[in-house]
Scaffold this motif. Sequence first.
Motif, PDB file in Angstrom:
ATOM      1  N   THR A  45       0.673  -1.134   0.061  1.00 24.52           N
ATOM      2  CA  THR A  45       0.051  -0.171   0.081  1.00 24.52           C
ATOM      3  C   THR A  45       1.019   1.271  -0.183  1.00 24.52           C
ATOM      4  O   THR A  45       1.993   1.116   0.479  1.00 24.52           O
ATOM      5  N   ILE A  46       0.283   2.324  -0.662  1.00 23.61           N
ATOM      6  CA  ILE A  46       1.178   3.565  -0.450  1.00 23.61           C
ATOM      7  C   ILE A  46       1.351   4.182   0.849  1.00 23.61           C
ATOM      8  O   ILE A  46       0.506   4.204   1.763  1.00 23.61           O
ATOM      9  N   ALA A  47       2.701   4.510   1.029  1.00 28.73           N
ATOM     10  CA  ALA A  47       3.025   4.787   2.518  1.00 28.73           C
ATOM     11  C   ALA A  47       2.306   6.226   3.079  1.00 28.73           C
ATOM     12  O   ALA A  47       1.897   6.497   4.000  1.00 28.73           O
ATOM     13  N   ALA A  48       1.615   6.971   2.014  1.00 29.47           N
ATOM     14  CA  ALA A  48       0.924   8.169   2.504  1.00 29.47           C
ATOM     15  C   ALA A  48      -0.212   7.829   3.371  1.00 29.47           C
ATOM     16  O   ALA A  48      -0.713   8.468   4.181  1.00 29.47           O
TER      17      ALA A  48
ATOM     18  N   GLU B 124       7.301  10.324   5.959  1.00 30.19           N
ATOM     19  CA  GLU B 124       6.929  11.623   5.833  1.00 30.19           C
ATOM     20  C   GLU B 124       8.039  12.157   4.603  1.00 30.19           C
ATOM     21  O   GLU B 124       7.599  13.034   3.713  1.00 30.19           O
ATOM     22  N   LYS B 125       9.175  11.690   4.398  1.00 35.57           N
ATOM     23  CA  LYS B 125      10.296  11.955   3.297  1.00 35.57           C
ATOM     24  C   LYS B 125       9.868  11.341   2.101  1.00 35.57           C
ATOM     25  O   LYS B 125      10.085  11.638   1.009  1.00 35.57           O
ATOM     26  N   GLU B 126       9.210  10.074   2.379  1.00 33.35           N
ATOM     27  CA  GLU B 126       8.971   9.313   0.803  1.00 33.35           C
ATOM     28  C   GLU B 126       7.515   8.767   1.276  1.00 33.35           C
ATOM     29  O   GLU B 126       7.094   7.689   1.104  1.00 33.35           O
ATOM     30  N   PRO B 127       6.323   9.702   0.812  1.00 31.06           N
ATOM     31  CA  PRO B 127       5.081   9.426   0.989  1.00 31.06           C
ATOM     32  C   PRO B 127       4.545   8.427  -0.330  1.00 31.06           C
ATOM     33  O   PRO B 127       3.537   7.774  -0.261  1.00 31.06           O
TER      34      PRO B 127
ATOM     35  N   ARG C 195      -1.257  11.245  -4.332  1.00 31.75           N
ATOM     36  CA  ARG C 195      -0.260  11.682  -5.257  1.00 31.75           C
ATOM     37  C   ARG C 195      -1.054  11.742  -6.481  1.00 31.75           C
ATOM     38  O   ARG C 195      -2.072  12.632  -6.556  1.00 31.75           O
ATOM     39  N   ALA C 196      -0.410  11.416  -7.669  1.00 31.48           N
ATOM     40  CA  ALA C 196      -0.988  11.703  -9.034  1.00 31.48           C
ATOM     41  C   ALA C 196      -2.430  11.165  -9.177  1.00 31.48           C
ATOM     42  O   ALA C 196      -3.308  11.907  -9.874  1.00 31.48           O
TER      43      ALA C 196
END
Length: 338
Positions: free
Chosen positions: A7-10, A41-44, A83-84
């Motif tokens: 899953t996406i980190a965000a 937080e650096k790589e969401p 994101r996108a």
Amino acid sequence: MNQQPTTIAAWSLAICKALRASAVDPQPLLAEVGLNLTQLEKEPEARIPIATMTRFWQLVEMATADSAFGLKVSRYVQPMHFRALGLLMLTSDNMGAVIDKLGRYHAMISDSVNIRVIYQPDRVGFAVDPLAGVPISPMSVDGFFSTLMVFSRQLTGVETTLLAVDLMRQQPLDVSPWQQCFQLTPAFAQATNCLWFDRATLNKSDMAGDQQLAVANEAQVKSYLQKMNALSWRERVRNTLQAMLEQGEPSLAEVATLLNSSERSLRRHLQQEDTSFRQLMNDVRAELAVYYLASSTCSITELSLRLGFSDSANFSKAFQRWYGMAPGQYRSRQNSSD
């Protein structure tokens, strides 16, 4: 399994915000599952294994003593968390288009489930089917569904009225949090998770769409997913088979319909990727067979039916062909090695 779902980190960042709002420090929970908040937080856009996220959700429920906590997370999610894909939603023409894009590109958020957009004459269903052998937290489904409702309000400026909500989770003692979130009483213990929308209302929900930006955002989404191999027909068919097998062996026609394709086109797409529907069915069954034999206590007969075989004899023949031994022999070896 073929590849570990992620899953996406965000998504985890929104959970952390919700925890802080409930006076719970997320850092010890993250540390227990091997995650670091500063790194997230650096790589969401980084990917988190779904097994890690599921364990995190379990710790969240224990720390908050709140089985409805997933519903609260939606207050801290913004389209930009995705994101996108979030930008693509923002530039869509209406909520019908948003639902369609989320269904088509959901792997950017998570590839641990199979999502179907069900079109009926008067309603549209947004269904989330767990993949066999991939445990996910019911709280994650609550969070995703409630987030979709929040997005709808943010994007259209009006409340989206649901016709019905189906949830696989067992009915909680107190259903009021779900009633307040969805403005109706969900049906619990259902075969799948599904939000049902009025089709006409979805298509009338005008938004400030921008066709040019939408095209550019969709290209970014596709680029991201191609790196994950999430847009390949092989992976899409595999995920669909993994989600459907427990309801019986799905046909090529049924899978093609779910993927908005014709049988002929689906065969051609798979041939271009050097595989076939029958080969993928065989691969998924073989992988799920060893998963269930090693991780569950279900009988060989029950497992045969779960994998879509007509009886245990046919399953045993297939397993012998795959692994050179009987299912019971494989299970015994696994148990003796533990």
